[in-house]
Every structure is written in C-alpha cells, then in structure tokens.
Design a protein around this motif. Structure first.
Motif, PDB file in Angstrom:
ATOM      1  N   VAL A   1       0.823  -1.223   0.000  1.00 32.13           N
ATOM      2  CA  VAL A   1       0.000   0.000   0.000  1.00 32.13           C
ATOM      3  C   VAL A   1       0.853   1.267   0.000  1.00 32.13           C
ATOM      4  O   VAL A   1       0.331   2.370  -0.138  1.00 32.13           O
ATOM      5  CB  VAL A   1      -0.981   0.036   1.199  1.00 32.13           C
ATOM      6  CG1 VAL A   1      -1.976  -1.098   1.117  1.00 32.13           C
ATOM      7  CG2 VAL A   1      -0.231   0.025   2.527  1.00 32.13           C
ATOM      8  N   GLY A   2       2.167   1.130   0.195  1.00 32.82           N
ATOM      9  CA  GLY A   2       3.044   2.307   0.184  1.00 32.82           C
ATOM     10  C   GLY A   2       3.243   2.933   1.541  1.00 32.82           C
ATOM     11  O   GLY A   2       3.427   4.155   1.637  1.00 32.82           O
ATOM     12  N   LYS A   3       3.225   2.123   2.590  1.00 36.23           N
ATOM     13  CA  LYS A   3       3.351   2.685   3.941  1.00 36.23           C
ATOM     14  C   LYS A   3       4.674   3.428   4.144  1.00 36.23           C
ATOM     15  O   LYS A   3       4.686   4.533   4.670  1.00 36.23           O
ATOM     16  CB  LYS A   3       3.226   1.582   5.003  1.00 36.23           C
ATOM     17  CG  LYS A   3       1.805   1.196   5.326  1.00 36.23           C
ATOM     18  CD  LYS A   3       1.676   0.323   6.551  1.00 36.23           C
ATOM     19  CE  LYS A   3       2.378  -1.000   6.401  1.00 36.23           C
ATOM     20  NZ  LYS A   3       3.723  -1.075   6.916  1.00 36.23           N
TER      21      LYS A   3
ATOM     22  N   VAL B   1      -5.956  -0.676  -0.542  1.00 36.00           N
ATOM     23  CA  VAL B   1      -5.819  -1.069  -1.936  1.00 36.00           C
ATOM     24  C   VAL B   1      -6.239  -2.538  -2.042  1.00 36.00           C
ATOM     25  O   VAL B   1      -6.081  -3.308  -1.079  1.00 36.00           O
ATOM     26  CB  VAL B   1      -4.361  -0.873  -2.437  1.00 36.00           C
ATOM     27  CG1 VAL B   1      -3.407  -1.874  -1.817  1.00 36.00           C
ATOM     28  CG2 VAL B   1      -4.270  -0.933  -3.946  1.00 36.00           C
ATOM     29  N   ALA B   2      -6.799  -2.921  -3.180  1.00 35.36           N
ATOM     30  CA  ALA B   2      -7.156  -4.325  -3.388  1.00 35.36           C
ATOM     31  C   ALA B   2      -5.891  -5.173  -3.268  1.00 35.36           C
ATOM     32  O   ALA B   2      -4.832  -4.794  -3.780  1.00 35.36           O
ATOM     33  CB  ALA B   2      -7.785  -4.512  -4.759  1.00 35.36           C
ATOM     34  N   PRO B   3      -5.965  -6.317  -2.579  1.00 31.54           N
ATOM     35  CA  PRO B   3      -4.751  -7.127  -2.379  1.00 31.54           C
ATOM     36  C   PRO B   3      -4.103  -7.599  -3.675  1.00 31.54           C
ATOM     37  O   PRO B   3      -2.892  -7.791  -3.719  1.00 31.54           O
ATOM     38  CB  PRO B   3      -5.241  -8.304  -1.534  1.00 31.54           C
ATOM     39  CG  PRO B   3      -6.730  -8.279  -1.597  1.00 31.54           C
ATOM     40  CD  PRO B   3      -7.131  -6.877  -1.882  1.00 31.54           C
ATOM     41  N   GLU B   4      -4.891  -7.753  -4.730  1.00 29.82           N
ATOM     42  CA  GLU B   4      -4.299  -8.143  -6.021  1.00 29.82           C
ATOM     43  C   GLU B   4      -3.305  -7.076  -6.501  1.00 29.82           C
ATOM     44  O   GLU B   4      -2.233  -7.391  -7.027  1.00 29.82           O
ATOM     45  CB  GLU B   4      -5.391  -8.345  -7.081  1.00 29.82           C
ATOM     46  CG  GLU B   4      -6.298  -9.526  -6.833  1.00 29.82           C
ATOM     47  CD  GLU B   4      -7.482  -9.216  -5.923  1.00 29.82           C
ATOM     48  OE1 GLU B   4      -8.336 -10.092  -5.754  1.00 29.82           O
ATOM     49  OE2 GLU B   4      -7.547  -8.084  -5.368  1.00 29.82           O
TER      50      GLU B   4
ATOM     51  N   LYS C   1      -4.487   4.862  -6.179  1.00 26.72           N
ATOM     52  CA  LYS C   1      -4.222   5.996  -7.075  1.00 26.72           C
ATOM     53  C   LYS C   1      -2.718   6.225  -7.226  1.00 26.72           C
ATOM     54  O   LYS C   1      -1.906   5.611  -6.535  1.00 26.72           O
ATOM     55  CB  LYS C   1      -4.881   7.260  -6.513  1.00 26.72           C
ATOM     56  CG  LYS C   1      -6.363   7.133  -6.194  1.00 26.72           C
ATOM     57  CD  LYS C   1      -7.206   7.082  -7.442  1.00 26.72           C
ATOM     58  CE  LYS C   1      -8.694   7.141  -7.094  1.00 26.72           C
ATOM     59  NZ  LYS C   1      -9.556   6.976  -8.274  1.00 26.72           N
ATOM     60  N   ASP C   2      -2.352   7.145  -8.104  1.00 24.97           N
ATOM     61  CA  ASP C   2      -0.935   7.495  -8.253  1.00 24.97           C
ATOM     62  C   ASP C   2      -0.457   8.210  -6.996  1.00 24.97           C
ATOM     63  O   ASP C   2      -1.263   8.746  -6.218  1.00 24.97           O
ATOM     64  CB  ASP C   2      -0.731   8.380  -9.486  1.00 24.97           C
ATOM     65  CG  ASP C   2      -1.466   9.710  -9.366  1.00 24.97           C
ATOM     66  OD1 ASP C   2      -0.854  10.691  -8.900  1.00 24.97           O
ATOM     67  OD2 ASP C   2      -2.665   9.745  -9.708  1.00 24.97           O
TER      68      ASP C   2
ATOM     69  N   VAL D   1      -2.521  10.194  -3.917  1.00 19.13           N
ATOM     70  CA  VAL D   1      -2.556   9.611  -2.571  1.00 19.13           C
ATOM     71  C   VAL D   1      -2.041  10.621  -1.553  1.00 19.13           C
ATOM     72  O   VAL D   1      -2.664  10.848  -0.503  1.00 19.13           O
ATOM     73  CB  VAL D   1      -1.712   8.315  -2.517  1.00 19.13           C
ATOM     74  CG1 VAL D   1      -1.518   7.850  -1.080  1.00 19.13           C
ATOM     75  CG2 VAL D   1      -2.375   7.215  -3.341  1.00 19.13           C
ATOM     76  N   GLN D   2      -0.916  11.248  -1.855  1.00 20.51           N
ATOM     77  CA  GLN D   2      -0.320  12.170  -0.885  1.00 20.51           C
ATOM     78  C   GLN D   2      -1.126  13.460  -0.759  1.00 20.51           C
ATOM     79  O   GLN D   2      -1.154  14.067   0.320  1.00 20.51           O
ATOM     80  CB  GLN D   2       1.138  12.437  -1.253  1.00 20.51           C
ATOM     81  CG  GLN D   2       1.980  11.178  -1.077  1.00 20.51           C
ATOM     82  CD  GLN D   2       3.463  11.391  -1.168  1.00 20.51           C
ATOM     83  OE1 GLN D   2       3.930  12.372  -1.758  1.00 20.51           O
ATOM     84  NE2 GLN D   2       4.219  10.474  -0.590  1.00 20.51           N
ATOM     85  N   SER D   3      -1.809  13.851  -1.810  1.00 24.39           N
ATOM     86  CA  SER D   3      -2.720  15.001  -1.711  1.00 24.39           C
ATOM     87  C   SER D   3      -3.851  14.691  -0.729  1.00 24.39           C
ATOM     88  O   SER D   3      -4.221  15.531   0.105  1.00 24.39           O
ATOM     89  CB  SER D   3      -3.284  15.343  -3.090  1.00 24.39           C
ATOM     90  OG  SER D   3      -4.238  16.373  -2.986  1.00 24.39           O
ATOM     91  N   SER D   4      -4.391  13.467  -0.804  1.00 27.26           N
ATOM     92  CA  SER D   4      -5.450  13.048   0.118  1.00 27.26           C
ATOM     93  C   SER D   4      -4.941  12.992   1.555  1.00 27.26           C
ATOM     94  O   SER D   4      -5.626  13.424   2.489  1.00 27.26           O
ATOM     95  CB  SER D   4      -5.996  11.673  -0.283  1.00 27.26           C
ATOM     96  OG  SER D   4      -6.578  11.706  -1.558  1.00 27.26           O
TER      97      SER D   4
END
Length: 211
Positions: A14-16, A137-140, A188-189, A193-196
């Motif tokens: 997920v990009g933690k 994020v979907a695990p796939e 998302k890109d 993501v970081q904007s959110s």
C-alpha cells in the motif's frame, strides 16, 4: 497542543514506507515535534520479538502463540516508547498498531476478535491511537507491487485469500470506528494519494490546535 498518537495501517504493497515519510514532512512543516516507530518492534526487546515473528521456519507457528507475541511486543513498546513520548509532548507516528492485529491475526488467521479485544484491554488498558490513516488497496494490486521485492517475510508469503481477509478486517475496523480512521485510496498514483493524506492530516492538525 496535546501530543497525538498517529498510526498508519494497510496491507502489503500500500506504500506505507513512502507515505510515513510524507506524514513526517507534514508534521515538520507545522513545527510539531514527533518520533517515528513501528510494530512489531520499537524497542530492543520488541525488535527481537519482531525477528521471531517474521522469520520463516519449518516449525508451524501456532496462531495463538503469534497473537500473544504480538501483544508482548506491543505492551513493551507502549510502556517504554509510545506513552513516554506522548507525555513529553511529542507526537508519535507508528507503522501499524493493534488494528493490524485485528487484520492479520483476526482476519488473516481467523482468530476470535473477542480474544483480541480482551488482550487489548488487559495488555494495553484499551490504549488506542488518536487517528489512524488506513491506506487501502485491493490485495491483487498490493501484492503485485510487493512482488518487486524478493525478501518476503513469513506474513508476506501467505496466499491471496489471507490478504483478502486482512483487507476485509481493516475495512470492518474502519466501519466500526469511523471517527478515528482516515481512509486513503492507495490505488491511485502517488501524487493523488499524498494530496489526500495532506488534506486529511492538516484537517486533523487544525482540529487538535483549536480543540
């Protein structure tokens, strides 16, 4: 301004790591003192327990033994690092916390959630984060991203059905406590993501500052 306990949660890919660094930069911009830590781990003893938990082994790891080691590491972490930091006025950013136990041991391993709740009460006196960023994020998609790494640990080596249960458990935690969770669509890109994250976190900081 009272120190706050922030956790970042989510499944694999997920990009933690990248987004925890981004959260740190936002706190720095607001001149908020903080420490960053992780689970399992965060103290020398808890890091040793982390190694035990993540290492691949021939001996089957009993799910209840896994659960108890998670809380042993967490109890040490809270008493030695998290609570002292908060008491000194520092915010705490933590890579995963008890929500991960509900997701991985409760969802993934299918252990009784009531047992986890009882451990949360007895080991931590029901100590919880003030706010939790859930990178979803979907695990796939997540496992496809994670596949770029070759050093999978014992959890990352699980089957897709395991990670689907993990995600479902995270979503249940969010639905059960919507005020605490900030839901971020991590599919998302990175810029989106970081904007959110920035919008959600700055809204929370403003709330804390103004009571």
């Amino acid at each position: 301004m009272q120190a706050q306990f922030l956790t970042i949660e989510g499944g694999e890919g997920v990009g933690k790591t990248t987004n925890i660094q981004f959260v740190q930069s936002i706190l720095e911009q607001h001149n908020i003192p903080f420490i960053q830590t992780r689970e399992p781990g965060g103290t020398p003893l808890a890091e040793e327990l982390r190694e035990l938990l993540l290492a691949k082994r021939d001996e089957p790891f009993d799910p209840v033994a896994e659960l108890l080691l998670m809380f042993a590491a967490r109890a040490q972490h809270v008493s030695q690092v998290i609570k002292p930091a908060l008491a000194s006025g520092k915010w705490v950013i933590c890579d995963r916390f008890t929500d991960a136990t509900f997701a991985y041991q409760g969802g993934g391993r299918q252990l009784d959630w009531q047992v986890i709740t009882q451990l949360e009460q007895s080991a931590l006196n029901n100590f919880k984060p003030d706010k939790t960023l859930l990178l979803d994020v979907a695990p796939e998609i997540g496992m496809k991203r994670a596949a770029a790494r070759s050093d999978f640990d014992r959890f990352e080596s699980e089957q897709m059905a395991f990670f689907k249960r993990v995600r479902d458990a995270y979503l249940k935690r969010k639905n059960d406590d919507p005020e605490r969770f900030l839901m971020i669509d991590a599919s998302k890109d990175l810029a989106t993501v970081q904007s959110s994250i920035k919008q959600s976190l700055e809204r929370f900081i403003k709330q804390v500052k103004h009571g």
